[in-house]
Structure formats: C-alpha cells, structure tokens
Write an enzyme that holds these catalytic residues in place. Sequence first.
Site, short mmCIF file in Angstrom:
data_model
loop_
_atom_site.label_atom_id
_atom_site.label_comp_id
_atom_site.label_asym_id
_atom_site.label_seq_id
_atom_site.Cartn_x
_atom_site.Cartn_y
_atom_site.Cartn_z
N LYS A 29 40.74 -2.87 25.84
CA LYS A 29 40.49 -4.04 24.88
C LYS A 29 41.99 -4.36 24.25
CE LYS A 29 37.20 -2.96 22.06
NZ LYS A 29 36.21 -2.58 20.91
N LYS A 87 32.10 -6.34 28.92
CA LYS A 87 31.54 -6.58 27.32
C LYS A 87 32.02 -7.87 26.81
CE LYS A 87 32.28 -3.22 24.45
NZ LYS A 87 33.36 -2.18 24.11
O1 LIG Z 1 33.69 -0.26 21.51
C1 LIG Z 1 34.16 0.47 20.61
C2 LIG Z 1 35.08 0.01 19.81
O2 LIG Z 1 36.27 0.22 20.13
C3 LIG Z 1 35.08 0.71 18.25
O3 LIG Z 1 36.13 0.84 17.70
P1 LIG Z 1 36.08 1.72 16.20
O4 LIG Z 1 35.47 3.15 16.40
O5 LIG Z 1 37.36 1.94 15.79
O6 LIG Z 1 35.32 0.63 15.39
#
Ligand SMILES: O=C[C@H](O)COP(=O)(O)O
Length: 250
Positions: A29, A87
Amino acid sequence: MLLLISPADVEEARDCAKASRHLDIVDVKKPDEGSLGANFPWVIREIRDIVPADKPVSATVGDVPYKPGTVAQAALGAVVSGATYIKVGLFGCTTPDQAVTVMRAVVRAVKDYRPDALVVASGYADAHRVGCVNPLAVPDIAGRSGCDAAMLDTAIKDGTRLFDHVPPDLCAEFVRRAHDTGRLAALAGSVRAEDLGTLTAIGTDIVGVRGAVCERGDRTTGRIQPHLVAAFRAEMDRHSREQAAVPAGN
Ligand SMILES: O=C[C@H](O)COP(=O)(O)O
C-alpha cells in the site's frame, strides 16, 4: 489466523521478506495516499519479485470513489502487476447497493484475468467519521458481489483503533456474518498484540497490521522491523494454542 503485513515501499518489503516465515501475506500500500492508498504498478511488481514465491502479495486499490469503471480498471492493474489479493476500500460508497456495484465490477475485472485471485471488500470501522457504508453491512456486500473476503480497517489513522469504533462483540458479529455468507473475515485498524486474544477467540481469518510491527509502534515515521514481525507472530501463535486448548462450547 493469517498475518497480513503492509509495507509502504520496496525497502520495507525487503524487511518483510527477511521475516517471511513469520507472516502469511505481504500487502502493498501507499499510506501517504490514504488508509488503503494504492501504490504504483511497478512497486507491486518489484515487491512480488522480492517476496518468496510461496507468500501471496496483496495490493490495495485505494480509498476508492463511487466510480465502478475507474475502480475495476485499477483493480485489473493490481492483479496484472502480480498481486493475488486485491483490496478495495469502499470510501466513496454511501449505500450497500453502491458498494455492491463497485465490487461486482472489481470481481469481474480481476477474475476474468486471474480466476484464483482473491478480492477483498474493505469497509471502515470508523465509517461514521467519513460518511461511508456501515461496517456491519460489508459481509453482505462481499457476499452479494462475489468477493472472497470482507474486511474492516480504520479510515483515519489518528491513534484510534478498530475496537474503539467497532467493539469486540460487533467485530464478532462481523466475523459471523462473513462466515454465514461463506467469506473470509479480515480485521485491521491499529491492531496491537493485546488485541490478538479477542481476534483469535472470535474466529478472525486474517489480521492486518502495520503500526504494530513498526519501530515505536508508529506507522508513519517508523519502519517495519523483522524482529517486531516475529514477536507479533509469536503472540498470535500463543493465542492460537490457548484457544485450541479451550474445551468446545466455552
Ligand atoms: O491492512 C492493514 C493495515 O495496513 C493496518 O495498518 P495499521 O495497523 O497501522 O492500522
């Protein structure tokens, strides 16, 4: 429960690869473009090459608008680039019907190209803060549109966490609804090791994290650390063992 870790760039993906025996899915991401910000196709490709072949690569398509054609085309870009979990953050969908329209288009675009790829419909635990579709509607959206998984994350990364917005009993309801429609249930949103007992007990299939495996627990200024991935996995395994030892019906 599977562990999905979200690196922000190629360098962090290398650290995920070093810790690959402790994780199940590497999720590409671009956090500076949003909670489910989409990264560049060439970054997905490079990360696919770095991560061991037996570990699936996931890619986020963005916190998407209600524009089914645009989103379907972006999803195709992610799967062509080597991701096999796609996703989609239903940020711009205000009704379940809008979300189903977007996700049906994504499922078709992805599965026409690669039938074994998994499509994940992601809602937001803090949907009330951004005005998008209710988190508990996401399992039904996933079911009606032919997605493989229903997911929750948080839209605003301000330190509030999954359980601040959707408490454990409602997360359990989310998991039940996903399973009733034959979908996987994935949960994320500043999840910490202390949440793993609950997430395991309610039958979560995939837990997604970034902040918890970054230095100082900081998803923005910290970087993913292989030893933190290993420690997080050890906690997951401990909870799975404890859960397996609980007599049925308790
Ligand atoms: O898909 C999961 C996310 O990247 C969650 O990130 P985070 O744990 O920093 O909220």
